[in-house]
Enzyme design. Structure first.
Site, PDB file in Angstrom:
ATOM      1  N   ASP A 187       0.840  -1.199   0.000  1.00 19.60           N
ATOM      2  CA  ASP A 187       0.000   0.000   0.000  1.00 19.60           C
ATOM      3  C   ASP A 187       0.879   1.255   0.000  1.00 19.60           C
ATOM      4  OD1 ASP A 187      -2.752   1.097   0.306  1.00 19.60           O
ATOM      5  OD2 ASP A 187      -2.003   1.838   2.226  1.00 19.60           O
ATOM      6  N   GLU A 236      14.351 -15.341  -0.392  1.00 22.28           N
ATOM      7  CA  GLU A 236      14.813 -16.412   0.500  1.00 22.28           C
ATOM      8  C   GLU A 236      13.797 -17.548   0.537  1.00 22.28           C
ATOM      9  OE1 GLU A 236      15.597 -15.366   4.566  1.00 22.28           O
ATOM     10  OE2 GLU A 236      16.814 -13.658   3.926  1.00 22.28           O
TER      11      GLU A 236
END
Ligand code: BGC
Ligand code: MG
Length: 498
Positions: A187, A236
């Site tokens: 956002d 990751e």
């Protein structure tokens, strides 16, 4: 297209959580309600969900004022409900992306009390306006200073120059990645860092949803190392987690630097959303996005929880049906907003039921965004149309009797059937080439599929080929205004070859 990752041609479906489906009769949509309706989404043919914020929130901006980033609002469910939703969605092959709100917290977030140094303060306000109306500064009696809020006063802006804030959000992002989310919609991704000197803006700023184009708080260079760090974090995890930034600059060229391979995967592109139902404007919007964003993937969107519903913004349902075929023929990820597939129109609500802070901040001058957030009609003859067993949080129009999912599922000529057909037949891959077409219309090739859209030309002849899908059942060989069609061409092979 094995070299393309899932998000490069995914259709994302935005769920405004409190308006989708209510499982417990309190009139507010919730996570368990979404879970029950997953088969509907699977059948619709979308690839991924984007859930608007479901975190604990006082609800001033319905979840975009977060008071705890690592939990679920009790009104919307629990972490166990969230895990169950993700597990079921994954079992159906649907990805789940969630909204993250890093620009501001709720003023009830414990940080605002315990860590004032996480926020932006000034002795005197500058001339920055709040996007929702009024000044962006509110005086805090207890601290004797002003705090910044680009949105409502109950949404104080975080100071992203403070490394502690950055560390907090790394923990938050990890928390949700560990829970199995497939990505984040970030956002206000354009505005996290503010001019450290808090200098005045030079010109007055336009209100939402116009992109904030010259504010001193957008597009600061500090954003790039931050998003590189978030990308490293996302990478990751296996399975291609996606980061989608709300980067709604007026000029798509400003989005490109964020879409490097080590930053965000996708950025919202509002060019076609801001265009009118006008062939030239749409042509220009598609061109400018493609030109500016290449080789990154331009995203396409016509509706979301902040803008007026499409049939109301355009020229009624016919034009919105034609636009659906335009949208779903474009190359790259597409974002749909719940209810768009039903052709829902903007609801003209009485002032006394409105809840959007925009309405209150502007003293009713701007009606706000509630009209596109009315709960979805699922079935039955009268409100609340299976959305809830209680009283829906916003009133639903009687006229939606003919718009329910149940009704539309039975009608092969319905909006829903059109969307299902288009999602199933949608051209994949990145091939795209404009074709000649009369003024007032658009036509382009997508590999072996041709998309023709007639906005307001007298009539457009369809090219040779098989009619795969038309926005109106009456279309055969020529398109009247406000219609569109997809034509499949079969490649002609020279004789004697196989
Ligand atoms: C969201 C709005 C919200 C605002 C503040 C926007 O980008 O889409 O719904 O009010 O951010 O969080
Ligand atoms: Mg509920």
């Amino acid at each position: 297209m094995s070299s393309r990752t899932w998000w490069q041609e995914a259709v994302f479906y935005e769920i405004y959580v409190r308006s989708f489906a209510d499982s417990d009769g309190d009139g507010v949509g919730d996570l368990a309600g979404i879970r029950e309706r997953l088969p509907y989404l699977k059948e619709l043919g979308v690839d991924a969900l984007w859930l608007t914020p479901f975190y604990p929130s006082p609800g001033v901006d319905h979840g975009y004022d977060v008071s705890d980033y690592v939990d679920v609002d009790p009104q919307l469910g629990s972490l166990a409900d969230f895990d169950a939703l993700v597990a079921d969605a994954h079992a159906l092959g649907l990805k789940v992306t969630v909204d993250i709100v890093p620009n501001h917290t709720s003023d009830r977030h414990p940080w605002f009390r315990d860590h004032p140094e996480y926020y932006v303060w000034a002795d005197e306000p500058n001339n920055w306006p709040s996007t929702f109306g009024g000044s962006a500064w509110t005086f805090d009696e207890a601290r004797g200073r002003y705090y910044l809020h680009l949105f409502a006063p109950e949404q104080p802006d975080l100071d992203w120059h403070n490394p502690a804030v950055q560390e907090e959000f790394e923990r938050i992002i990890r928390f949700w990645l560990d829970r199995g989310v497939d990505g984040f919609r970030i956002d206000v991704a354009y505005a996290l860092f503010k001019d450290p000197e808090l200098r005045d803006e030079e010109e007055p700023l336009p209100p939402m949803p116009a992109p904030p184009d010259w504010r001193r708080s957008i597009d600061l260079p500090e954003l790039h190392p931050l998003y590189r760090e978030w990308r490293r974090l996302a990478d990751e995890y296996d399975g291609g987690r996606v980061l989608v930034g709300e980067l709604t600059f007026l000029d798509p060229a400003r989005v490109v630097p964020y879409l490097r391979p080590d930053e965000l995967h996708l950025g919202f592109n509002f060019t076609i959303l801001l265009a009118e139902w006008d062939a030239e404007q749409l042509h220009a919007a598609i061109d400018s996005s493609r030109a500016a964003l290449a080789p990154a993937d331009p995203t396409w969107v016509l509706e979301n929880h902040d803008v007026t519903r499409l049939p109301t913004r355009y020229r009624g349902p016919r034009s919105a049906r034609a636009a659906a075929l335009l949208l779903l023929a474009l190359p790259g990820p597409v974002f749909l907003y719940a209810g768009q597939e039903l052709g829902l129109e903007e609801v003209h609500l009485p002032d006394d039921v409105r809840q959007d802070p925009v309405f209150f901040r502007t003293k009713g001058e701007r009606k706000g965004r509630d009209g596109c957030r009315v709960p979805l009609p699922w079935e039955g003859e009268a409100p609340p149309f299976g959305f809830t067993t209680g009283e829906p949080w916003l009133p639903m129009p009687e006229s939606w009797r003919t718009e329910t999912v149940d009704e539309q599922e039975r009608d092969p000529a319905s909006f829903l059937s059109l969307y299902r057909g288009a999602l199933a037949a949608r051209p994949r891959g990145d091939a795209f080439a404009w074709r000649e077409s009369p003024p007032g219309s658009l036509a382009f090739d997508r590999g072996e599929m041709i998309c023709v859209v007639n906005v307001d030309a007298p009539a457009v002849e369809l090219p040779q080929g098989e009619l795969v899908l038309a926005s109106e059942p009456t279309v055969t060989t020529s398109l009247p205004p406000d219609t569109a069609a997809w034509i499949q061409t079969t490649k002609l092979r020279p004789k004697g070859t196989t």
